[in-house]
Scaffold this motif. Structure first.
Motif, short mmCIF file in Angstrom:
data_model
loop_
_atom_site.label_atom_id
_atom_site.label_comp_id
_atom_site.label_asym_id
_atom_site.label_seq_id
_atom_site.Cartn_x
_atom_site.Cartn_y
_atom_site.Cartn_z
N GLN A 69 0.83 -1.20 0.00
CA GLN A 69 0.00 0.00 0.00
C GLN A 69 0.86 1.26 0.00
O GLN A 69 0.57 2.24 -0.68
CB GLN A 69 -0.94 -0.01 1.20
N THR B 169 3.90 1.47 -1.20
CA THR B 169 4.50 1.56 -2.53
C THR B 169 3.55 2.19 -3.53
O THR B 169 3.93 3.08 -4.29
CB THR B 169 4.92 0.16 -3.02
N ARG B 170 2.31 1.74 -3.54
CA ARG B 170 1.33 2.31 -4.47
C ARG B 170 1.07 3.79 -4.19
O ARG B 170 0.88 4.58 -5.13
CB ARG B 170 0.02 1.52 -4.41
N GLY C 42 2.95 4.44 -7.31
CA GLY C 42 2.03 3.71 -8.16
C GLY C 42 1.52 4.49 -9.36
O GLY C 42 1.80 5.69 -9.50
N PRO C 43 0.80 3.81 -10.24
CA PRO C 43 0.22 4.47 -11.42
C PRO C 43 -0.62 5.68 -11.01
O PRO C 43 -1.40 5.60 -10.05
CB PRO C 43 -0.65 3.37 -12.04
N ARG D 224 4.46 -4.21 -9.58
CA ARG D 224 3.32 -3.62 -10.30
C ARG D 224 2.83 -2.35 -9.61
O ARG D 224 2.18 -1.51 -10.23
CB ARG D 224 2.20 -4.65 -10.41
N GLY D 225 3.15 -2.23 -8.34
CA GLY D 225 2.78 -1.02 -7.60
C GLY D 225 3.75 0.11 -7.79
O GLY D 225 3.55 1.20 -7.24
N GLY D 226 4.82 -0.12 -8.56
CA GLY D 226 5.75 0.95 -8.86
C GLY D 226 7.12 0.83 -8.22
O GLY D 226 7.97 1.70 -8.42
N ARG E 101 6.29 1.22 -17.70
CA ARG E 101 6.61 2.29 -16.76
C ARG E 101 8.07 2.32 -16.32
O ARG E 101 8.57 3.36 -15.93
CB ARG E 101 5.73 2.17 -15.51
#
Length: 218
Positions: A65, A67-68, A72-73, A98-100, A200
């Motif tokens: 959480q 990280t996003r 995140g996107p 995937r969360g960045g 990304r």
């Protein structure tokens, strides 16, 4: 310049150990510590550290959480987050990247790899613990991308060479030396590759390369 790092882990002893490892390096300083996810996000947004080291399991907000929230996107001006954990479960690895996140390091990987990951993140590179790299790249599908929609033919010959080198774990410096091109040219190619493929970061480029069998022997 000194690399400014934020440490987020709910165990004080772990934070202390990471601080000792990092601050033993002349080019790294720890600017803040957080014992839970909410505090980590607040301090990171206030201090804008160069790199955030985040544990997976923390109170209030977990590492995924955090990280996003920071990388995140959709995040404007995202921060560079490295997940540092004892857990190498696939769901954590995939969720973090995937969360960045720009790195996923196991706590037992050793001080040298931790320092290398921080420096790589600061340089715009990504690093994943070697013990999980191939497993990750052979199975990770870039987020939101139906297989086959990103054609290998979209890349030039040189861009394909850069992708192959990156997917084998080479840094930008190593790619430049291997292909006899300048560091700025490598960065330019990577930027173009991300634009063409709608990806990304370099971790997603590597994952795409393995999924589409761009890497020799994949």
């Amino acid at each position: 310049m000194t690399i400014r790092v934020l440490l987020a882990d709910d165990q004080a002893m772990v934070r202390g150990g990471l601080r000792l490892i990092l601050e033993d390096q002349p080019d790294i300083t720890v600017v803040a510590e957080a014992s839970d996810g909410v505090d980590a996000v607040a301090q990171a947004r206030r201090l804008r550290p160069d790199v955030c080291l985040v544990d997976i399991r923390m109170p209030r907000l977990d590492g995924l959480q955090v990280t996003r929230a920071l990388a995140g996107p959709g995040v404007v001006d995202p921060l560079r987050v490295i997940v540092v954990t004892t857990f190498d479960l696939d769901e954590y690895v995939y969720g973090a990247l995937r969360g960045g996140a720009v790195g996923f390091i196991l706590k037992d990987a050793g001080p040298a790899l931790l320092v290398e990951a921080v420096r790589a993140a600061d340089n715009g590179d990504a690093l994943v613990s070697p013990s999980i790299t191939l497993r990750l790249l052979r199975h990770l599908t870039p987020a939101g991308t139906p297989p086959g929609h990103r054609l290998v033919e979209a890349l030039s010959r040189r861009e394909t060479e850069v992708v192959r080198a990156l997917a084998r774990g080479r840094t930008n410096q190593e790619i430049a030396a291997e292909l006899f091109i300048s560091l700025s040219t490598v960065k330019s190619h990577l930027s173009g590759i991300q634009t063409k493929l709608g990806l990304r970061n370099r971790v997603e480029i590597a994952a795409w390369a393995w999924e589409n069998r761009v890497v020799d022997g994949a």
